[in-house]
Motif scaffolding. Structure first.
Motif, PDB file in Angstrom:
ATOM      1  N   ARG A 187      36.906  26.715  44.267  1.00  0.00           N
ATOM      2  CA  ARG A 187      37.194  28.017  44.818  1.00  0.00           C
ATOM      3  C   ARG A 187      38.145  28.483  45.034  1.00  0.00           C
ATOM      4  O   ARG A 187      38.026  29.941  45.388  1.00  0.00           O
ATOM      5  N   GLY A 188      38.792  27.872  45.083  1.00  0.00           N
ATOM      6  CA  GLY A 188      40.224  28.388  45.703  1.00  0.00           C
ATOM      7  C   GLY A 188      41.688  28.920  44.657  1.00  0.00           C
ATOM      8  O   GLY A 188      42.606  29.256  44.658  1.00  0.00           O
ATOM      9  N   TRP A 189      40.831  29.373  43.587  1.00  0.00           N
ATOM     10  CA  TRP A 189      41.457  29.271  42.168  1.00  0.00           C
ATOM     11  C   TRP A 189      40.520  31.056  41.459  1.00  0.00           C
ATOM     12  O   TRP A 189      39.237  31.124  41.591  1.00  0.00           O
ATOM     13  N   ARG A 190      41.537  31.832  40.609  1.00  0.00           N
ATOM     14  CA  ARG A 190      40.961  33.334  40.237  1.00  0.00           C
ATOM     15  C   ARG A 190      41.264  32.137  38.258  1.00  0.00           C
ATOM     16  O   ARG A 190      42.744  31.744  38.682  1.00  0.00           O
ATOM     17  N   TYR A 191      40.759  32.486  37.718  1.00  0.00           N
ATOM     18  CA  TYR A 191      40.470  32.252  36.663  1.00  0.00           C
ATOM     19  C   TYR A 191      40.480  33.460  35.088  1.00  0.00           C
ATOM     20  O   TYR A 191      40.302  34.628  35.273  1.00  0.00           O
ATOM     21  N   GLN A 192      41.972  33.453  34.320  1.00  0.00           N
ATOM     22  CA  GLN A 192      41.271  34.316  33.573  1.00  0.00           C
ATOM     23  C   GLN A 192      41.972  33.661  32.299  1.00  0.00           C
ATOM     24  O   GLN A 192      42.633  32.790  32.123  1.00  0.00           O
ATOM     25  N   ALA A 193      41.360  34.071  30.629  1.00  0.00           N
ATOM     26  CA  ALA A 193      41.202  33.907  29.777  1.00  0.00           C
ATOM     27  C   ALA A 193      43.020  34.728  29.152  1.00  0.00           C
ATOM     28  O   ALA A 193      42.280  35.985  29.106  1.00  0.00           O
ATOM     29  N   ARG A 194      43.881  34.018  28.446  1.00  0.00           N
ATOM     30  CA  ARG A 194      44.673  35.138  27.716  1.00  0.00           C
ATOM     31  C   ARG A 194      44.768  34.597  26.466  1.00  0.00           C
ATOM     32  O   ARG A 194      44.807  33.806  25.665  1.00  0.00           O
ATOM     33  N   ASN A 195      44.461  36.121  25.451  1.00  0.00           N
ATOM     34  CA  ASN A 195      44.650  35.265  23.995  1.00  0.00           C
ATOM     35  C   ASN A 195      46.111  35.906  23.274  1.00  0.00           C
ATOM     36  O   ASN A 195      46.605  37.265  22.389  1.00  0.00           O
ATOM     37  N   VAL A 196      46.925  35.626  23.623  1.00  0.00           N
ATOM     38  CA  VAL A 196      48.724  35.829  23.694  1.00  0.00           C
ATOM     39  C   VAL A 196      48.975  34.433  22.975  1.00  0.00           C
ATOM     40  O   VAL A 196      49.177  33.855  22.821  1.00  0.00           O
ATOM     41  N   PRO A 197      48.965  34.944  21.688  1.00  0.00           N
ATOM     42  CA  PRO A 197      50.111  33.261  20.451  1.00  0.00           C
ATOM     43  C   PRO A 197      51.134  32.730  21.391  1.00  0.00           C
ATOM     44  O   PRO A 197      52.239  33.711  22.308  1.00  0.00           O
ATOM     45  N   GLY A 198      51.028  31.273  21.311  1.00  0.00           N
ATOM     46  CA  GLY A 198      52.073  30.377  21.982  1.00  0.00           C
ATOM     47  C   GLY A 198      51.956  30.170  23.185  1.00  0.00           C
ATOM     48  O   GLY A 198      52.424  29.711  24.023  1.00  0.00           O
TER      49      GLY A 198
END
Length: 81
Positions: free
Chosen positions: A21-32
């Protein structure tokens, strides 16, 4: 996870949010760059940082991110100061 299944990945990220719970999550679609990122809400202490704790994690799969989060929890629970 070899097959990209956005629905499954999202369910796993939601599950991680209940476990870590101490984290926030994110998906990134950046090449490399890794696809999955987690950032702490509260920064680690200098002692935790010296022991290997990090404020930001990035991994290529949700499974690898979950493994890294588990290790981070171990570090921060052992080093509380």
């Amino acid at each position: 996870m070899t097959d990209h299944d956005p629905e499954r990945e999202q369910r796993l990220i939601e599950l991680l949010g209940t476990i870590h719970r101490g984290w926030r999550y994110q998906a990134r679609n950046v090449p490399g760059l890794p696809r999955w990122w987690a950032c702490r809400y509260q920064p680690v202490t200098p002692a935790q940082h010296a022991a290997g704790a990090r404020d930001v994690l990035a991994r290529t799969t949700v499974r690898r991110l979950a493994q890294a989060l588990g290790r981070q929890d171990e570090i921060t629970h052992i080093i509380r100061a």
